[in-house]
Design a protein around this motif. Structure first.
Motif, PDB file in Angstrom:
ATOM      1  N   CYS A 108       0.822  -1.211   0.000  1.00  0.00           N
ATOM      2  CA  CYS A 108       0.000   0.000   0.000  1.00  0.00           C
ATOM      3  C   CYS A 108       0.859   1.264   0.000  1.00  0.00           C
ATOM      4  N   LEU A 109       1.785   1.339   0.928  1.00  0.00           N
ATOM      5  CA  LEU A 109       2.487   2.601   1.170  1.00  0.00           C
ATOM      6  C   LEU A 109       3.642   2.872   0.218  1.00  0.00           C
ATOM      7  N   THR A 110       4.391   1.863  -0.192  1.00  0.00           N
ATOM      8  CA  THR A 110       5.487   2.119  -1.137  1.00  0.00           C
ATOM      9  C   THR A 110       4.938   2.552  -2.492  1.00  0.00           C
ATOM     10  N   ALA A 111       3.758   2.071  -2.849  1.00  0.00           N
ATOM     11  CA  ALA A 111       3.124   2.486  -4.103  1.00  0.00           C
ATOM     12  C   ALA A 111       2.725   3.963  -4.067  1.00  0.00           C
ATOM     13  N   GLN A 112       2.645   4.541  -2.855  1.00  0.00           N
ATOM     14  CA  GLN A 112       2.273   5.946  -2.693  1.00  0.00           C
ATOM     15  C   GLN A 112       3.479   6.837  -2.398  1.00  0.00           C
ATOM     16  N   GLY A 113       4.674   6.293  -2.557  1.00  0.00           N
ATOM     17  CA  GLY A 113       5.871   7.105  -2.372  1.00  0.00           C
ATOM     18  C   GLY A 113       6.458   7.060  -0.974  1.00  0.00           C
ATOM     19  N   TYR A 114       6.003   6.169  -0.138  1.00  0.00           N
ATOM     20  CA  TYR A 114       6.609   6.023   1.189  1.00  0.00           C
ATOM     21  C   TYR A 114       7.840   5.131   1.073  1.00  0.00           C
ATOM     22  N   LYS A 115       8.818   5.423   1.905  1.00  0.00           N
ATOM     23  CA  LYS A 115      10.036   4.618   1.951  1.00  0.00           C
ATOM     24  C   LYS A 115      10.019   3.819   3.248  1.00  0.00           C
ATOM     25  N   LEU A 116      10.318   2.531   3.154  1.00  0.00           N
ATOM     26  CA  LEU A 116      10.336   1.654   4.316  1.00  0.00           C
ATOM     27  C   LEU A 116      11.744   1.577   4.895  1.00  0.00           C
ATOM     28  N   SER A 117      11.832   1.759   6.196  1.00  0.00           N
ATOM     29  CA  SER A 117      13.077   1.461   6.897  1.00  0.00           C
ATOM     30  C   SER A 117      12.730   0.529   8.058  1.00  0.00           C
ATOM     31  N   PHE A 134       7.419   3.712   7.885  1.00  0.00           N
ATOM     32  CA  PHE A 134       7.093   4.190   6.536  1.00  0.00           C
ATOM     33  C   PHE A 134       7.035   5.716   6.572  1.00  0.00           C
ATOM     34  N   MET A 135       7.983   6.341   5.875  1.00  0.00           N
ATOM     35  CA  MET A 135       8.050   7.804   5.801  1.00  0.00           C
ATOM     36  C   MET A 135       7.866   8.228   4.352  1.00  0.00           C
ATOM     37  N   ASN A 140      11.326  15.887   4.895  1.00  0.00           N
ATOM     38  CA  ASN A 140      12.529  16.619   5.295  1.00  0.00           C
ATOM     39  C   ASN A 140      12.412  17.044   6.753  1.00  0.00           C
ATOM     40  N   ALA A 141      13.498  17.496   7.312  1.00  0.00           N
ATOM     41  CA  ALA A 141      13.547  17.826   8.737  1.00  0.00           C
ATOM     42  C   ALA A 141      12.709  19.047   9.103  1.00  0.00           C
ATOM     43  N   LYS A 142      12.411  19.919   8.141  1.00  0.00           N
ATOM     44  CA  LYS A 142      11.663  21.144   8.445  1.00  0.00           C
ATOM     45  C   LYS A 142      10.181  20.875   8.694  1.00  0.00           C
ATOM     46  N   THR A 143       9.631  19.936   7.981  1.00  0.00           N
ATOM     47  CA  THR A 143       8.226  19.614   8.160  1.00  0.00           C
ATOM     48  C   THR A 143       8.095  18.138   8.496  1.00  0.00           C
ATOM     49  N   ALA A 144       7.663  17.858   9.699  1.00  0.00           N
ATOM     50  CA  ALA A 144       7.499  16.473  10.118  1.00  0.00           C
ATOM     51  C   ALA A 144       6.168  15.963   9.560  1.00  0.00           C
ATOM     52  N   PRO A 145       6.207  15.064   8.570  1.00  0.00           N
ATOM     53  CA  PRO A 145       4.976  14.584   7.947  1.00  0.00           C
ATOM     54  C   PRO A 145       4.344  13.448   8.747  1.00  0.00           C
ATOM     55  N   PRO A 146       3.060  13.204   8.536  1.00  0.00           N
ATOM     56  CA  PRO A 146       2.463  12.003   9.131  1.00  0.00           C
ATOM     57  C   PRO A 146       3.237  10.782   8.634  1.00  0.00           C
ATOM     58  N   HIS A 147       3.419   9.818   9.505  1.00  0.00           N
ATOM     59  CA  HIS A 147       4.106   8.596   9.099  1.00  0.00           C
ATOM     60  C   HIS A 147       3.504   7.398   9.826  1.00  0.00           C
ATOM     61  N   VAL A 163       0.810  -7.376  17.617  1.00  0.00           N
ATOM     62  CA  VAL A 163       1.245  -6.748  16.369  1.00  0.00           C
ATOM     63  C   VAL A 163       0.389  -5.492  16.239  1.00  0.00           C
ATOM     64  N   VAL A 164       1.047  -4.339  16.212  1.00  0.00           N
ATOM     65  CA  VAL A 164       0.317  -3.068  16.271  1.00  0.00           C
ATOM     66  C   VAL A 164       0.840  -2.071  15.243  1.00  0.00           C
ATOM     67  N   MET A 165      -0.072  -1.270  14.711  1.00  0.00           N
ATOM     68  CA  MET A 165       0.270  -0.214  13.748  1.00  0.00           C
ATOM     69  C   MET A 165       0.000   1.137  14.410  1.00  0.00           C
ATOM     70  N   TYR A 166       0.890   2.080  14.137  1.00  0.00           N
ATOM     71  CA  TYR A 166       0.728   3.448  14.619  1.00  0.00           C
ATOM     72  C   TYR A 166       0.742   4.390  13.431  1.00  0.00           C
ATOM     73  N   ILE A 167      -0.092   5.418  13.483  1.00  0.00           N
ATOM     74  CA  ILE A 167      -0.059   6.484  12.483  1.00  0.00           C
ATOM     75  C   ILE A 167       0.119   7.782  13.271  1.00  0.00           C
ATOM     76  N   PHE A 168       1.278   8.386  13.101  1.00  0.00           N
ATOM     77  CA  PHE A 168       1.632   9.591  13.851  1.00  0.00           C
ATOM     78  C   PHE A 168       1.238  10.841  13.087  1.00  0.00           C
ATOM     79  N   GLU A 169       0.751  11.842  13.822  1.00  0.00           N
ATOM     80  CA  GLU A 169       0.353  13.086  13.150  1.00  0.00           C
ATOM     81  C   GLU A 169       1.558  13.770  12.516  1.00  0.00           C
ATOM     82  N   HIS A 170       2.733  13.561  13.048  1.00  0.00           N
ATOM     83  CA  HIS A 170       3.999  14.087  12.472  1.00  0.00           C
ATOM     84  C   HIS A 170       5.165  13.322  13.017  1.00  0.00           C
TER      85      HIS A 170
END
Length: 170
Positions: A108-117, A134-135, A140-147, A163-170
């Protein structure tokens, strides 16, 4: 003419087939809905406050991510969504669920331009289950995006693996 039992069985089988094919799309849609509302502090999808003592630290979740068994929004060093996919006392049951959701999120996420680490998991006995992060690729460091993150955890007090998923506001 079909017997009622045969008709019911056919409907159940068709529904199961539909859900097995629709699930990855539905998970992706639900995650995207939560991520889109992150800059808004999840106001459009946060449910009723769940008071803990004098402070409100969590809220019900107004959207169901397919495959989760429980979810909520939490305020703790920032605001985030928390959705549990699975919980068990048997570590041997974790691998299949972890791998299934890792694939769903990656697809789902890599197809939308997220990079997995992947980061080390420091929970006892859980080193084989990396924390997935998934970021957005253009973060970039100036704007913390949802991840989004997913991890396998162990709670010694209750003796459960989750097994848990988190979605952070930034």
């Amino acid at each position: 003419m079909m017997k009622p039992q045969s008709l019911f069985l056919t409907i159940v089988m068709l529904a199961a087939a539909y859900n097995s094919h629709a699930r990855p799309v539905d998970i992706c849609n639900a995650i995207n809905t939560i991520v889109r509302d992150a800059p808004n502090k999840f106001r459009n999808i946060r449910g009723a406050a769940q008071q803990s003592g004098l402070h409100v630290s969590s809220w019900a979740c107004g959207i169901q991510v397919p495959g989760t068994i429980a979810s909520r929004f939490v305020s703790s060093m920032g605001l985030f969504y928390e959705g549990a996919f699975f919980q068990t006392a048997d570590i041997n049951e974790v691998r299949a669920v972890y791998e299934e959701h890792k694939k769903e999120l990656t697809d789902c996420l890599t197809a939308q331009g997220y990079k997995l680490s992947e980061q080390e998991n420091f929970y006892p006995g859980m080193k084989d289950y990396k924390k997935l992060v998934f970021m957005p690729d253009d973060a970039n460091a100036k704007t913390a995006p949802p991840h989004i993150t997913m991890e396998a955890t162990y709670n010694k007090t209750v003796g459960k693996y989750t097994v848990v998923m988190y979605i952070f506001e930034h």
